[in-house]
Design a protein around this motif. Structure first.
Motif, PDB file in Angstrom:
ATOM      1  N   PHE A  73       0.844  -1.192   0.000  1.00  0.00           N
ATOM      2  CA  PHE A  73       0.000   0.000   0.000  1.00  0.00           C
ATOM      3  C   PHE A  73       0.881   1.244   0.000  1.00  0.00           C
ATOM      4  O   PHE A  73       1.919   1.269   0.657  1.00  0.00           O
ATOM      5  CB  PHE A  73      -0.916   0.006   1.224  1.00  0.00           C
ATOM      6  N   PRO A  74       0.515   2.292  -0.750  1.00  0.00           N
ATOM      7  CA  PRO A  74       1.350   3.500  -0.812  1.00  0.00           C
ATOM      8  C   PRO A  74       1.609   4.090   0.569  1.00  0.00           C
ATOM      9  O   PRO A  74       0.732   4.093   1.443  1.00  0.00           O
ATOM     10  CB  PRO A  74       0.517   4.462  -1.658  1.00  0.00           C
TER      11      PRO A  74
ATOM     12  N   GLN B 290      -8.838   7.638  -1.626  1.00  0.00           N
ATOM     13  CA  GLN B 290      -8.495   6.242  -1.389  1.00  0.00           C
ATOM     14  C   GLN B 290      -7.128   6.060  -0.737  1.00  0.00           C
ATOM     15  O   GLN B 290      -6.892   5.086  -0.024  1.00  0.00           O
ATOM     16  CB  GLN B 290      -8.537   5.484  -2.718  1.00  0.00           C
ATOM     17  N   TRP B 291      -6.235   7.030  -0.922  1.00  0.00           N
ATOM     18  CA  TRP B 291      -4.842   6.841  -0.476  1.00  0.00           C
ATOM     19  C   TRP B 291      -4.507   7.654   0.764  1.00  0.00           C
ATOM     20  O   TRP B 291      -3.411   7.531   1.299  1.00  0.00           O
ATOM     21  CB  TRP B 291      -3.892   7.170  -1.632  1.00  0.00           C
TER      22      TRP B 291
ATOM     23  N   GLN C  83       2.118  12.012   1.568  1.00  0.00           N
ATOM     24  CA  GLN C  83       1.804  10.823   0.778  1.00  0.00           C
ATOM     25  C   GLN C  83       2.170  11.070  -0.682  1.00  0.00           C
ATOM     26  O   GLN C  83       2.165  12.229  -1.137  1.00  0.00           O
ATOM     27  CB  GLN C  83       0.303  10.480   0.905  1.00  0.00           C
TER      28      GLN C  83
ATOM     29  N   THR D 270       1.750   8.822  -4.615  1.00  0.00           N
ATOM     30  CA  THR D 270       1.383   7.602  -5.341  1.00  0.00           C
ATOM     31  C   THR D 270       1.651   7.830  -6.827  1.00  0.00           C
ATOM     32  O   THR D 270       1.731   8.974  -7.280  1.00  0.00           O
ATOM     33  CB  THR D 270      -0.111   7.254  -5.161  1.00  0.00           C
TER      34      THR D 270
ATOM     35  N   ARG E 179      -1.203   2.756  -7.905  1.00  0.00           N
ATOM     36  CA  ARG E 179      -2.649   2.811  -7.680  1.00  0.00           C
ATOM     37  C   ARG E 179      -3.350   1.641  -8.366  1.00  0.00           C
ATOM     38  O   ARG E 179      -4.261   1.018  -7.781  1.00  0.00           O
ATOM     39  CB  ARG E 179      -3.212   4.153  -8.178  1.00  0.00           C
TER      40      ARG E 179
ATOM     41  N   ASN F 111      -2.724  -1.644  -6.480  1.00  0.00           N
ATOM     42  CA  ASN F 111      -3.355  -1.669  -5.164  1.00  0.00           C
ATOM     43  C   ASN F 111      -4.853  -1.933  -5.249  1.00  0.00           C
ATOM     44  O   ASN F 111      -5.439  -2.446  -4.295  1.00  0.00           O
ATOM     45  CB  ASN F 111      -3.070  -0.371  -4.410  1.00  0.00           C
TER      46      ASN F 111
END
Length: 492
Positions: A46-47, A146-147, A183, A185, A190, A193
């Motif tokens: 996961f990022p 989402q991240w 964060q 990504t 993405r 994931n």
């Protein structure tokens, strides 16, 4: 045997089959998703944007701009306690102090002494451009996506999500409050994931933003899944005939998809049970195994602190921290200490008062450890030069680095505490209790196979996990087919 026993056993078996059938019908699709996504997660986690990545991509501190020392920075921030974290780093082209005060992130320019307030889209784009070396394509404000969906991110929201033109469609998340990157990504991350961590953890944004419902969803699905797997293995053994075979000559009474389900369930049943059980255990359904007296030990190791730090000579500090990309300010046994981190992640200690390099003596660290764990006696001190069963690294960026050499100090207190201390800096890197070491075996070993032998020969570990995951996938897919056919027959 009482006359009623055969009848009771017959009814019990009927309930056994019924429970396995319906829990399987309910969860077989999820099981299949877990096995496929688990393999994806082996290669694409996961990022995250952790300290190691932050440091590796950081620019060296520009000491020509640093005019504010740590004491003055805390005074200007109005700190009434010493921050949970205080560090000096470059943000864009500006040196910035970052502090965690009462759970809130604060930032102050080390050049002007002004607190960095809400930043606009233009400044966020400039910070992202400085970080990636690529121009910004667009910038939008988000509370979560989402991240950046967990409670940790919720405390830092909102974010400027900056898409940069780096050929990878990278998004850089910059907090609006302080301009901190939290964060990043890219498109490939993405995509994978969505096939990996998101379905595996049931990490869909619409559910994940609500902590309690998400936790209960994972606990109940994995818990019921474990029970279903246990029932399935039990039924599989009951239906197996190795000596007095069935009329077909087979040890299994089934044919077609049901036979695949029976045979692979027997072959991989133990793995399916332990893997699902360890996943359930990771959610701490009964409060976890406990971390012992960890918070109090860390506080005693830190020693008495004050809302203010020392006021070292900045010129001397710059010379001692030459080449550093980040300074972390802390207390060790009440003594102000500066931890200088270079781009490779190497850490050196600097006395917070004199600003001169410092290296603690082993006997002083042992004395401090005894003070931190007063309930027990220091039994042993080992200098670990290689990773072992409890101090090891998997290469996962989401997990804290575990450098070697490290001092491991073992105590005989009720929690059987172990302290891991950096012999070069005196920093308390981690703690371990008997509860955490039990969890290491019941979760990490069962779920990730992260034993030293497997970590040393990664292809062997990966091959074994993929083989077992394929077995679990066959069990799941055959269960889906059998369950679907049963439902169709029931409807008809």
């Amino acid at each position: 045997m009482p006359r009623s026993s055969p009848g009771l056993w017959k009814r019990a078996r009927r309930w056994l089959y019924w429970l396995h059938r319906w829990t399987g019908i309910a969860l077989c699709v999820l099981f299949a998703i877990w096995f496929v996504s688990g393999v994806v997660m082996m290669y694409v986690p996961f990022p995250s944007f952790r300290a190691a990545e932050r440091v590796a991509s950081a620019s060296p501190l520009d000491w020509r701009q640093v005019r504010i020392g740590p004491r003055e920075a805390l005074e200007r921030l109005g700190a009434d306690v010493f921050p949970g974290e205080l560090r000096l780093e470059m943000t864009g082209t500006e040196p910035v102090y970052r502090a965690s005060l009462s759970g809130a992130r604060r930032a102050l320019s080390a050049s002007s002494g002004e607190e960095i307030g809400p930043i606009d889209a233009g400044r966020a784009a400039a910070i992202a451009r400085q970080f990636t070396g690529a121009p910004a394509l667009r910038t939008e404000l988000v509370e979560h996506d989402q991240w950046v969906v967990t409670r940790t991110y919720a405390r830092m929201a909102p974010f400027w999500r900056v898409r940069v033109d780096d050929g990878r469609a990278s998004d850089i998340y910059v907090t609006k409050r302080t301009g901190e990157i939290v964060q990043n990504t890219d498109a490939a991350e993405r995509f994978w994931n969505w096939l990996g961590a998101v379905p595996h953890w049931i990490y869909f944004e619409a559910l994940r933003i609500y902590q309690a419902p998400w936790v209960q969803t994972v606990i109940w699905t994995s818990g019921i899944g474990t029970i279903s797997a246990v029932l399935g293995l039990w039924i599989g053994i009951l239906r197996l005939r190795l000596r007095r075979r069935y009329k077909s000559g087979s040890a299994s009474p089934y044919r077609g998809w049901m036979k695949w389900h029976h045979v692979t369930g027997l072959a991989g049943g133990i793995f399916v049970i332990t893997w699902t059980f360890s996943g359930w255990l990771s959610m701490s359904p009964f409060g976890g195994f406990g971390s012992g007296d960890a918070p109090a030990i860390a506080k005693r190791y830190e020693g008495e602190t004050h809302p203010r730090f020392a006021a070292p000579d900045l010129a001397v500090l710059a010379a001692s921290a030459r080449g550093a990309v980040e300074l972390r300010f802390a207390h060790i046994d009440g003594r102000p200490t500066v931890l200088a981190v270079d781009q490779d992640g190497a850490v050196s200690a600097i006395d917070g008062i004199s600003a001169k390099p410092a290296r603690p003596a082993k006997r002083d660290l042992e004395a401090l450890a005894r003070k931190a764990v007063p309930q027990g006696r220091l039994v042993d001190t080992d200098l670990l030069r290689e990773h072992d069963l409890y101090w090891y690294t998997t290469g996962d960026a989401r997990k804290a680095a575990r450098p070697v050499p490290v001092l491991r100090m073992t105590f005989d207190d009720p929690d059987e505490s172990w302290l891991y201390i950096d012999p070069e800096t005196g920093e308390l890197l981690a703690q371990s209790s008997k509860g955490r070491r039990t969890y290491r075996w019941l979760f990490s070993a069962l779920h990730s196979f992260d034993l030293p032998f497997f970590l040393a020969f990664r292809p062997l570990r990966d091959g074994l996990m993929i083989l077992l995951s394929i077995t679990g996938l066959i069990v799941s897919v055959s269960g889906i087919v059998v369950g679907w056919r049963y439902l169709v027959r029931s409807v008809r």
